[in-house]
Design a protein around this motif. Structure first.
Motif, short mmCIF file in Angstrom:
data_model
loop_
_atom_site.label_atom_id
_atom_site.label_comp_id
_atom_site.label_asym_id
_atom_site.label_seq_id
_atom_site.Cartn_x
_atom_site.Cartn_y
_atom_site.Cartn_z
N GLU A 11 4.88 -6.53 5.70
CA GLU A 11 4.36 -5.19 5.94
C GLU A 11 5.36 -4.35 6.74
OE1 GLU A 11 1.69 -3.47 5.14
OE2 GLU A 11 0.28 -4.90 4.27
N TRP A 69 0.18 -1.61 -3.21
CA TRP A 69 1.11 -0.71 -2.52
C TRP A 69 1.48 0.41 -3.50
CZ3 TRP A 69 4.95 -4.57 0.27
CH2 TRP A 69 4.24 -5.25 1.26
N GLU A 106 -0.66 -6.54 -7.35
CA GLU A 106 -1.13 -7.64 -6.51
C GLU A 106 -1.42 -7.20 -5.08
OE1 GLU A 106 1.33 -11.12 -6.71
OE2 GLU A 106 1.18 -11.27 -8.90
N ARG A 107 -0.63 -6.28 -4.52
CA ARG A 107 -0.79 -5.87 -3.13
C ARG A 107 -1.43 -4.49 -2.98
NH1 ARG A 107 1.52 -8.73 0.90
NH2 ARG A 107 2.76 -10.55 0.27
#
Length: 447
Positions: A112, A288, A285-286
């Motif tokens: 992160e 973002w 998947e994240r």
């Protein structure tokens, strides 16, 4: 949008500070304030959303600024319907950088933190490009550093003269050296009616070698087009959903050496693969969302071009590229196979001299030489015809310091991937890491 992000960030950080426990941790027990972590991540998500909108709005002020976007179409529609002016966008960019600086202090997760650092670097590039849109001009090295995250160290042109002497020995005869080189390489031009089959075969082999090491989504695909009227030789337009449009410019005759080069660079393990992995690993998947947009003038481009260029040698190490050209592609292209290795020795020598392109670009963009001189120097050091030299300088006119991303990016990616003499499998693992994470040029320099 801007006020909402600022207020939400302040509220998140205030709540975070108020919720910190006053009970001391037990000795020897590691603790993590989950509430603080969540608040910091939420703040970063809000900044990412503002960055996405900001980038889309900047794209309305400069054609080509957005290289790829595959987020929700309604966000792009909204940004295009009511974009802020360049001055307001510059102010917003600086505000977001300040917000990231504040939020990053409270992010404990290493990935992160890399995400925050990546966003900060992308915003600095956006700030620079907005300033350039409004008339600010930077020296070549300053512009490159602000846009792409690394300061180029350029060699004097005379340092490439020894390489020219080696090339002269490989292509003896009368007349200027660039003319002799062009005449020799003309024998390896792909006939127009063989372009499709030759490129199909080349890209298939680039894909096969890449897939053996880096998993790809089952439904990935690309479409190949041959076009004209461009300053570049090849381009990948990533369209999301693991699909790309790959274009090859046919303004000038295409040599056989470009088949595997463009197949790897624009396809596998180059731009198509990189964009797929960012979409797969970071966007889907994240969640973002900032990775669903790719601003061309940003540090992301050094990683993209550097990994795409290095990917050629990664996929075809040592003699395997020459072997594939000799045994597979030349017969398909109906090009006579040379009896010796002089052709490949010449290509290697030309590549070793290719760093001269950056020095010529710096001198030209900094006003040290005029355009005719830049064209003449490009002919001399890049060993090309006047027409190809004109195309090269037209690229510099259009993309300016972007030219550093190819050679310098390749050098940096190569050094990072090959550090410590790793196995082939480890080299591919490192390549996969570069193209699947929020990688910056500074990450390639870190030890």
């Amino acid at each position: 949008m801007r006020k909402f992000v600022i207020l939400s960030l302040v509220a998140a950080l205030s709540a975070c500070a108020a919720s910190e426990t006053k009970t001391p941790p037990k000795p020897g027990v590691a603790t993590l304030d989950v509430r603080r972590t969540a608040a910091s991540t939420e703040a970063l998500d809000e900044i990412a959303a503002a960055y996405l909108r900001l980038t889309l709005e900047i794209g309305t002020h400069e054609a080509g600024y957005i290289d790829a976007y595959y987020g929700p179409p309604e966000l792009k529609t909204a940004a295009e319907a009511a974009p802020r002016d360049k001055a307001a966008l510059l102010t917003a960019t600086r505000e977001l950088m300040a917000q990231i600086d504040l939020a990053a202090r409270r992010i404990p997760d290493p990935l992160e933190r890399r995400r925050a650092t990546f966003l900060r670097a992308q915003l600095r590039a956006a700030e620079t490009r907005l300033m350039m849109m409004q008339g600010t001009r930077f020296a070549f090295a300053d512009e490159a550093e602000r846009l792409f995250g690394v300061r180029p160290r350029l060699k004097p042109l005379a340092s490439y003269d020894a390489e020219l002497a080696k090339i002269d020995a490989l292509v003896p005869g009368e007349g200027a050296l660039p003319d002799r080189v062009e005449a020799y390489l003309d024998a390896f031009t792909i006939p127009k009616d063989r372009l499709q089959k030759t490129f199909d075969a080349a890209i298939a082999r680039c894909r096969g070698r890449s897939m053996a090491h880096i998993p790809m989504p089952a439904n990935e695909s690309f479409r190949l087009e041959f076009v004209t009227g461009k300053s570049w030789s090849g381009y990948n337009y990533y369209q999301g959903g693991y699909h790309s449009l790959i274009q090859v410019n046919t303004d000038l005759p295409i040599r056989l050496s470009r088949a595997l080069d463009l197949g790897c660079h624009e396809g596998y393990p180059g731009h198509h693969l990189l964009n797929m992995k960012l979409e797969e690993k970071l966007v889907k998947e994240r969640g973002w969302i900032e990775f669903s947009v790719y601003p061309l003038y940003s540090p992301q481009s050094l990683i993209a071009e550097g990994s795409a260029n290095y990917g050629i040698d990664l996929a075809f190490p040592e003699s395997s590229k020459a072997d594939t050209e000799r045994d597979v592609l030349m017969p398909i292209a109906e090009i006579a196979v040379p009896s010796g290795d002089r052709y490949w020795q010449l290509l290697a020598a030309i590549k070793r001299a290719s760093g001269a392109r950056l020095t010529i670009a710096q001198q030209y963009l900094d006003g040290e030489i005029d355009r005719p001189t830049a064209v003449a120097l490009t002919q001399k050091y890049m060993l090309v015809s006047a027409q190809r030299a004109e195309q090269s300088i037209s690229f510099t006119d259009q993309y300016r310091s972007y030219v550093i991303n190819y050679g310098l990016g390749e050098t940096m990616v190569r050094a990072w991937v090959e550090r410590g003499r790793p196995s082939r499998d480890e080299m591919w693992r490192r390549m996969a890491k570069i193209v699947s994470e929020p990688t910056l040029p500074s990450d390639l320099l870190a030890r």
